[in-house]
Design a protein around this motif. Structure first.
Motif, PDB file in Angstrom:
ATOM      1  N   SER A   1       0.865  -1.177   0.000  1.00  0.00           N
ATOM      2  CA  SER A   1       0.000   0.000   0.000  1.00  0.00           C
ATOM      3  C   SER A   1       0.903   1.229   0.000  1.00  0.00           C
ATOM      4  N   PHE A   2       0.336   2.376  -0.349  1.00  0.00           N
ATOM      5  CA  PHE A   2       1.136   3.595  -0.317  1.00  0.00           C
ATOM      6  C   PHE A   2       1.584   3.904   1.109  1.00  0.00           C
ATOM      7  N   ALA A   3       0.702   3.653   2.074  1.00  0.00           N
ATOM      8  CA  ALA A   3       1.060   3.908   3.472  1.00  0.00           C
ATOM      9  C   ALA A   3       2.219   3.010   3.908  1.00  0.00           C
ATOM     10  N   GLU A   4       2.184   1.746   3.491  1.00  0.00           N
ATOM     11  CA  GLU A   4       3.278   0.827   3.839  1.00  0.00           C
ATOM     12  C   GLU A   4       4.595   1.267   3.205  1.00  0.00           C
ATOM     13  N   LEU A   5       4.535   1.612   1.928  1.00  0.00           N
ATOM     14  CA  LEU A   5       5.760   1.987   1.235  1.00  0.00           C
ATOM     15  C   LEU A   5       6.327   3.293   1.786  1.00  0.00           C
ATOM     16  N   ALA A   6       5.447   4.216   2.143  1.00  0.00           N
ATOM     17  CA  ALA A   6       5.918   5.504   2.656  1.00  0.00           C
ATOM     18  C   ALA A   6       6.754   5.340   3.918  1.00  0.00           C
TER      19      ALA A   6
ATOM     20  N   SER B   1      -7.008  10.587  -7.367  1.00  0.00           N
ATOM     21  CA  SER B   1      -8.403  11.018  -7.193  1.00  0.00           C
ATOM     22  C   SER B   1      -9.288   9.933  -6.606  1.00  0.00           C
ATOM     23  N   TRP B   2      -8.754   8.720  -6.459  1.00  0.00           N
ATOM     24  CA  TRP B   2      -9.560   7.582  -6.024  1.00  0.00           C
ATOM     25  C   TRP B   2      -9.211   7.122  -4.617  1.00  0.00           C
ATOM     26  N   ILE B   3      -8.198   7.725  -4.000  1.00  0.00           N
ATOM     27  CA  ILE B   3      -7.709   7.238  -2.709  1.00  0.00           C
ATOM     28  C   ILE B   3      -7.958   8.284  -1.625  1.00  0.00           C
ATOM     29  N   SER B   4      -7.775   7.861  -0.380  1.00  0.00           N
ATOM     30  CA  SER B   4      -8.064   8.718   0.758  1.00  0.00           C
ATOM     31  C   SER B   4      -7.030   9.838   0.885  1.00  0.00           C
ATOM     32  N   PRO B   5      -7.361  10.918   1.591  1.00  0.00           N
ATOM     33  CA  PRO B   5      -6.371  11.972   1.837  1.00  0.00           C
ATOM     34  C   PRO B   5      -5.107  11.444   2.502  1.00  0.00           C
ATOM     35  N   ASP B   6      -5.247  10.495   3.429  1.00  0.00           N
ATOM     36  CA  ASP B   6      -4.054   9.924   4.067  1.00  0.00           C
ATOM     37  C   ASP B   6      -3.168   9.234   3.047  1.00  0.00           C
ATOM     38  N   ASN B   7      -3.767   8.515   2.092  1.00  0.00           N
ATOM     39  CA  ASN B   7      -2.979   7.845   1.067  1.00  0.00           C
ATOM     40  C   ASN B   7      -2.358   8.847   0.093  1.00  0.00           C
ATOM     41  N   ARG B   8      -3.055   9.947  -0.187  1.00  0.00           N
ATOM     42  CA  ARG B   8      -2.442  10.982  -1.022  1.00  0.00           C
ATOM     43  C   ARG B   8      -1.202  11.564  -0.333  1.00  0.00           C
ATOM     44  N   ARG B   9      -1.300  11.763   0.969  1.00  0.00           N
ATOM     45  CA  ARG B   9      -0.126  12.246   1.694  1.00  0.00           C
ATOM     46  C   ARG B   9       0.992  11.212   1.673  1.00  0.00           C
ATOM     47  N   ALA B  10       0.635   9.930   1.727  1.00  0.00           N
ATOM     48  CA  ALA B  10       1.652   8.879   1.654  1.00  0.00           C
ATOM     49  C   ALA B  10       2.356   8.901   0.295  1.00  0.00           C
TER      50      ALA B  10
ATOM     51  N   TYR C   1      -4.430  13.092 -12.419  1.00  0.00           N
ATOM     52  CA  TYR C   1      -5.573  13.035 -11.506  1.00  0.00           C
ATOM     53  C   TYR C   1      -6.761  13.777 -12.114  1.00  0.00           C
ATOM     54  N   MET C   2      -7.973  13.365 -11.711  1.00  0.00           N
ATOM     55  CA  MET C   2      -9.178  14.095 -12.086  1.00  0.00           C
ATOM     56  C   MET C   2      -9.172  15.432 -11.354  1.00  0.00           C
ATOM     57  N   THR C   3      -9.613  16.455 -12.053  1.00  0.00           N
ATOM     58  CA  THR C   3      -9.471  17.787 -11.485  1.00  0.00           C
ATOM     59  C   THR C   3     -10.767  18.581 -11.551  1.00  0.00           C
ATOM     60  N   GLN C   4     -10.815  19.604 -10.721  1.00  0.00           N
ATOM     61  CA  GLN C   4     -11.854  20.620 -10.790  1.00  0.00           C
ATOM     62  C   GLN C   4     -11.480  21.604 -11.913  1.00  0.00           C
ATOM     63  N   PRO C   5     -12.442  22.237 -12.562  1.00  0.00           N
ATOM     64  CA  PRO C   5     -13.878  22.094 -12.352  1.00  0.00           C
ATOM     65  C   PRO C   5     -14.539  21.073 -13.282  1.00  0.00           C
ATOM     66  N   GLY C   6     -13.790  20.570 -14.282  1.00  0.00           N
ATOM     67  CA  GLY C   6     -14.420  19.760 -15.314  1.00  0.00           C
ATOM     68  C   GLY C   6     -15.019  18.458 -14.835  1.00  0.00           C
ATOM     69  N   SER C   7     -14.406  17.845 -13.799  1.00  0.00           N
ATOM     70  CA  SER C   7     -14.933  16.579 -13.287  1.00  0.00           C
ATOM     71  C   SER C   7     -15.990  16.768 -12.204  1.00  0.00           C
ATOM     72  N   ALA C   8     -16.151  18.005 -11.732  1.00  0.00           N
ATOM     73  CA  ALA C   8     -17.108  18.254 -10.647  1.00  0.00           C
ATOM     74  C   ALA C   8     -18.545  17.848 -10.991  1.00  0.00           C
ATOM     75  N   PRO C   9     -19.015  18.053 -12.239  1.00  0.00           N
ATOM     76  CA  PRO C   9     -20.394  17.655 -12.540  1.00  0.00           C
ATOM     77  C   PRO C   9     -20.667  16.166 -12.340  1.00  0.00           C
ATOM     78  N   MET C  10     -19.629  15.345 -12.330  1.00  0.00           N
ATOM     79  CA  MET C  10     -19.838  13.905 -12.179  1.00  0.00           C
ATOM     80  C   MET C  10     -19.928  13.459 -10.726  1.00  0.00           C
TER      81      MET C  10
ATOM     82  N   HIS D   1     -13.493   7.257  -1.579  1.00  0.00           N
ATOM     83  CA  HIS D   1     -12.795   8.539  -1.429  1.00  0.00           C
ATOM     84  C   HIS D   1     -12.707   9.289  -2.755  1.00  0.00           C
ATOM     85  N   TRP D   2     -13.604   8.995  -3.685  1.00  0.00           N
ATOM     86  CA  TRP D   2     -13.579   9.615  -5.021  1.00  0.00           C
ATOM     87  C   TRP D   2     -13.666  11.129  -4.906  1.00  0.00           C
TER      88      TRP D   2
END
Length: 352
Positions: free
Chosen positions: A102-107, A127-136, A155-164, A231-232
Motif C-alpha cells: 500500500s502507499f502507506a506501507e511503502l511511505a 483522485s480515487w484514494i483517501s487523503p491519508d494515502n495521497r499524503r503517503a 488526476y481528475m481535477t476541478q472544475p471539469g470533473s465536478a459535474p460527475m 474517497h472519489w
C-alpha cells in the motif's frame, strides 16, 4: 465485502490493462526538454517507478522498450501484482520488478525498498484514494525522488470533473445495493433516464451528457475502480501544487504537450488575462477554469534544472530517437493481453 487493505478503494473487480504513453521515459524526456528543463537522460542508466501500476502494462512495455532503465511497479492488489509478475516472467524481462505495498506501507518502508528514483509516475489513482494515502504518495516522492528527478502525477481535477460527483454517488450506491457489475449497469441506466427525461443538472451543465456517454463506453472493471471507491474526489490543482512543494518539488508543466501552449489550448479571450497572472497556483487554476479541465497530468521536478536556449534547441533536435545502449531483449509478445492490443493504427498514431 472490501478487503481490509483496500482502505475504501474498490478491489472486487480486476482493473483492466491500460497503457499510458504520457508516463513513459521518452515521452517525459521530450516534453520536459520542450519546456526548457533538463530531464533524466534516457540513454543513461535510470530508475523509473509507477505507483498504482495495476496489472502492470505501462510498466512492462516501458521496461521492454528501455533495457537501459530499471522499472518498478507498485500496487496494493495482490492479484494485480501476481498477474504483472507472471507477464514479466513470460516476457523474460530482467529489468522490471513488482512490489505489493500500500502507499502507506511503502511511505514508511526501509530506505532499501526502492532505489533513488529518476522518475515517479502515476495515472488517475490520486483522485480515487483517501487523503491519508495521497499524503503517503507525496511522502514516497519526498523520500525517493532524486535531485533533478521527475514526478508525473495524473488526476481528475476541478472544475471539469465536478459535474460527475452526483453521478458517482448514484453509481456507488447502486453497486452497494446489487453488487459492482449489476449496480454499475443499473446506475448508468438511471442516469440515462434522468438525462433523457430532462433532469435539471443536464440542462444546466450540458457537458454532463457527453461525459455520461463517454463513461458508458468503458468496461465494468474500469468504471468500478474509477467511480466506486469511498474517497472519489476531483482535486484542485492549487492543493496538488502545495503538496508537491512540501515534498520538495516544483511545477514544470503538463505531460499533455498542447496544454503547455496557451495560444492553442486556451480560449482566445482568456489568454491575456491568464498570461498576466504571476502566481503559479492562481494561473493554473484559471487555466483549468478556461479549459473546463477534467484531467491533469502534472510534471514536477525536484531541484529544477532549466536549460539555456541553445541547449533546448540542441536537445530537441536529438530527442526524437534517444540512443539505446543495448538491443531490447526478445520479448514474448503473446504475453501481452489481447485487450491491450489494437488493430486500429489511429489508437497508436495520432496527434498529441
Amino acid at each position: 465485502m472490501k478487503p481490509a487493505w483496500s482502505d475504501g478503494y474498490h478491489a472486487d473487480l480486476a482493473y483492466p490493462a491500460f497503457f499510458h504513453r504520457e508516463l513513459t521515459p521518452a515521452w517525459l524526456h521530450a516534453v520536459l526538454t520542450a519546456l526548457g528543463h533538463r530531464a533524466p537522460d534516457p540513454a543513461a542508466p535510470y530508475a523509473w517507478c509507477e505507483l498504482g501500476c495495476g496489472p502492470g502494462l505501462t510498466t512492462l512495455l516501458s521496461a521492454a522498450a528501455n533495457p537501459g532503465g530499471t522499472f518498478h511497479g507498485v500496487d496494493f492488489d495482490p492479484a494485480a501484482i501476481a498477474h504483472a509478475r507472471g507477464l514479466a516472467a513470460q516476457a523474460e524481462l530482467g529489468n522490471v520488478r513488482f512490489l505489493q505495498h500500500s502507499f502507506a506501507e511503502l511511505a514508511e518502508a526501509e530506505d532499501s525498498a526502492l532505489p533513488p528514483l529518476d522518475l515517479i509516475v502515476m495515472h488517475g489513482v490520486l483522485s480515487w484514494i483517501s487523503p491519508d494515502n495521497r499524503r503517503a504518495v507525496m511522502r514516497i516522492v519526498e523520500r525517493w525522488l532524486k535531485p533533478g528527478g521527475i514526478a508525473c502525477l495524473g488526476y481528475m481535477t476541478q472544475p471539469g470533473s465536478a459535474p460527475m460527483m452526483a453521478m458517482q454517488r448514484i453509481l456507488r450506491r447502486s453497486a452497494e445495493i446489487t453488487g459492482a457489475t449489476t449496480g454499475l449497469a443499473s446506475g448508468l441506466a438511471l442516469m440515462r433516464k434522468l438525462r433523457d427525461g430532462g433532469a435539471g443538472q443536464f440542462a444546466v451543465v450540458p457537458e454532463l451528457g457527453a461525459q455520461l456517454d463517454q463513461v458508458m463506453m468503458h468496461p465494468p472493471g474500469h468504471l468500478a475502480h474509477e467511480f466506486l471507491g469511498g474517497h472519489w474526489e476531483p482535486l484542485h490543482v492549487a492543493d496538488m501544487l502545495a503538496a508537491a512543494e512540501q515534498a520538495g518539488c516544483s511545477f514544470i508543466g503538463s505531460a499533455t504537450p498542447l496544454e503547455n501552449i496557451d495560444a492553442v489550448s486556451l480560449p482566445g479571450g482568456t489568454q491575456a488575462t491568464i498570461g498576466a497572472l504571476s502566481d503559479t497556483a492562481l494561473r493554473e487554476t484559471a487555466k483549468d477554469i478556461a479549459r473546463n479541465q477534467t484531467l491533469r497530468r502534472d510534471i514536477y521536478q525536484r531541484e529544477p534544472r532549466p536549460l539555456t536556449r541553445p541547449n533546448i534547441a540542441r536537445r530537441c533536435r536529438h530527442s526524437n530517437s534517444p540512443p539505446c545502449r543495448a538491443r531490447p531483449p526478445a520479448a514474448n509478445c503473446a504475453s501481452i493481453p489481447a485487450s491491450a492490443r489494437s488493430t486500429d493504427p489511429r489508437q497508436c498514431f495520432r496527434p498529441c
